[in-house]
Scaffold this active site. Sequence first.
Site, PDB file in Angstrom:
ATOM      1  N   TRP A 474       4.442  -2.146  -2.949  1.00 46.21           N
ATOM      2  CA  TRP A 474       4.630  -2.168  -1.491  1.00 46.21           C
ATOM      3  C   TRP A 474       3.558  -1.277  -0.869  1.00 46.21           C
ATOM      4  O   TRP A 474       3.624  -0.061  -0.949  1.00 46.21           O
ATOM      5  CB  TRP A 474       6.025  -1.661  -1.152  1.00 46.21           C
ATOM      6  N   ASP A 475       2.580  -1.890  -0.221  1.00 48.77           N
ATOM      7  CA  ASP A 475       1.432  -1.153   0.292  1.00 48.77           C
ATOM      8  C   ASP A 475       1.528  -0.960   1.806  1.00 48.77           C
ATOM      9  O   ASP A 475       2.280  -1.647   2.498  1.00 48.77           O
ATOM     10  CB  ASP A 475       0.135  -1.882  -0.062  1.00 48.77           C
ATOM     11  N   ASP A 543      -5.807   6.165  -4.728  1.00 46.18           N
ATOM     12  CA  ASP A 543      -6.754   5.105  -5.063  1.00 46.18           C
ATOM     13  C   ASP A 543      -7.894   5.628  -5.932  1.00 46.18           C
ATOM     14  O   ASP A 543      -8.732   4.848  -6.382  1.00 46.18           O
ATOM     15  CB  ASP A 543      -7.337   4.491  -3.788  1.00 46.18           C
TER      16      ASP A 543
END
Length: 775
Positions: A474-475, A543
């Site tokens: 879920w971004d 990231d």
Amino acid sequence: MIYDQKPYFKLETKDLNYIIKVSKTAQLEHLYFGAKLIDENYEALEIKLNAGAGSSIEYEHEENKVFLDLVPLEYSGIGKGDFRLTPLEVKMPDGTFVTDFTYDSHEIINEIVPSTLPISQPNGKPVQSLIIKMKDEHSSLELKMIYTVFFDTNVITRRVVLTNHHQKEITIRKIMSMMIDLAESDYDLITFDGGWIKEAHKHIRPLTYGTYINDSTTGASSNRHNPGIILAKKGTHEDYGVCIGVNLIYSGNHYEAVQISNHGLMRIMNGINPHCFEWPLKTDESFETPEAVLTYSDKGFNQLSHHFHEFINTHIIPRQFQDLKRPVVLNSWEAFYFDFNEHKLLNLARKAQALGVELFVLDDGWFGSRNDDHQGLGDYHVNTKKLPSGIKGLSEKIQRMGMKFGLWFEPEMINPNSRLFEKHPEYAVQIEGRRPSLGRNQMVLDLCNPEVRTYIIDSLSSIIDNAQIDFIKWDMNRHMTDMYSPFIPNQGMFFHSYILGLYEILRTIQNKYPNILLESCSSGGNRFDLGMMTFSPQIWASDDTDPIERLKIQEGLSYLYPQSVISCHVSLSPHAQTIRKTPLSTRFNVASFGVLGYELDLKYITPIERKEIKKQIELYKKYREVFQFGRMYRFNSLNGEQPKWQISKDDTHILGNFQKLATASPNFETLHFKNLNGEELYNVHSVNQTMPISQFGHLISHALPIKIHPDGFLMRLISKYKQLDNATESYQASGQMLMNGIKIKQQFMGTYYNDQTRLLGDFGSQIYFVEKQKN
């Protein structure tokens, strides 16, 4: 346990006491928070106001008087003599801001007080709650202060509920979940700050007179400042000293403040950020705050972390995922970005399965016109040019390989270039007449709008119900701007209403699909908080997959969160975020201290690297329970260049020895271990690692009987199948000896190499296993 010892309340965990007094002026006075006391002479803990102080204002209640500005309190207000930072700012119907809450009554219950917000859960463990009702008689307001004691994990949580019994509406402009005053101020403030690809870096600030704020204004808990903070007595380190940990079960704008008063009192508070916050409260309406989390250690940061970790694993993570071993993942993002098709995905999945990967995750780019980040968000029709079998067909093919299947979503966002925006531009957060600001070419969906929430739930369900999905990533890839919604009466409600809408969506999905493992992500660690963990048992930490950067990120997070929630991937090198080349062994060694995954195109690895990854996964699976659920220890580092981590569970201990930069002719090294039984015998061994021949460059020609061009075809061919052996180590020693420290083999000293030399170089590392000898 909670003890009513009028006029005192004693909250007790396994190792801690938290003591409050109802003063003669009906204020809640804070007396003590620390290690469990052996006596109950609480009067000795009280502030002695025998002389007062100049310029103080006298507060009177039922003929009792006090200078509130000099008293350590549990909560405070405005306009009655306490001029320190206030936890509560309410605009009354008459336009004034004065509040005067005094003790009315209390109740002790053997359960958690329900909430519409995500809160900690008992999950089969005994808990008790203390509800203290405070009243402002003049304004007809009621403030419930809720304390919950989690005995086994040494955590106390706090929150407040404000109810308006006035005939007219009031407006809340600030309301903290928790405030606590300590009669000492010789502390440092430790925060965990950063930004995209540099999250959760530890920063230490000595405290002196004034106010220190740690907050987020981005609409999420943010990668800039994590909501968790630590207050540490001067000189505290990993295994020694006093420290207090504070966190918040909330995913939106948060606010933590520490203030040192002009008389050396330290005030700590946390809650929803008052930035752009206004919440109207009509007659008999209530507002509840998120839950604040408090713990204490008198044995340094490691013990504090253990309290947090055990609390999260027991009372925050959804019960069905507690102690559930997380699968080894391969994520498609850094392998293909948007440039993939079904053939590429299946080819990658087959290779991954052969290496031992258990879960294949398809990341961004599977829907609509999503061939880059300029388009498609908000649409959910599958791109059949890329995936002719659809998500259903792809998931079934992946599962026939023996792996689980996961899928990426970014449900809270919309591209202006999308079918959804073309049909429903009003779904996007924007202000009429203003040009909206874009982030990553996208806008935020208005989760204050019930129609938008229904659209998201229905769209997700339509995909999940028609495929075999075991995992959701879920971004949420941008900060919030242009804050406006026509679905709220006051725009000061926007940020919190958005989070309430998000929680409603997540709760609905969780209830419909309780066994789907959800991993939260927000451009990495932009929403790494306890609120999300009540839905998401693991969170993508950053990231940045460069292991040297990850050392700082994962270590920072480890102060507040257990490794079972920290998602870590091995990627190709050089790394996209730093252009740094690092050894494959170090990439694994760092990622293994969390939830392991891989994010790379396997066609770009050599045969020798393929063998290494297969061994890595086998090793991780063998010790997965220790890596994910063991007790984490950090070591004090003199210069930060050689961090060390240890995880212990039962009779198995794993130590990571990391090196950022090599030095010429380095010092001898001693390894110390923690948490061993001094009288037991242990076997110690390091993991066998190799070093790429290419790392030696032209130097290799001096070690070979024939001269080979170091960058020629023959050397490149050899390097695909052969690497240089690194020294392995094996010892048998008592726990006492291992804790006192053992000498390990030398690193390369610049003049000599053999197979007993440890070849770490820049960015090298080793993992050591310590296991109790079996009789």
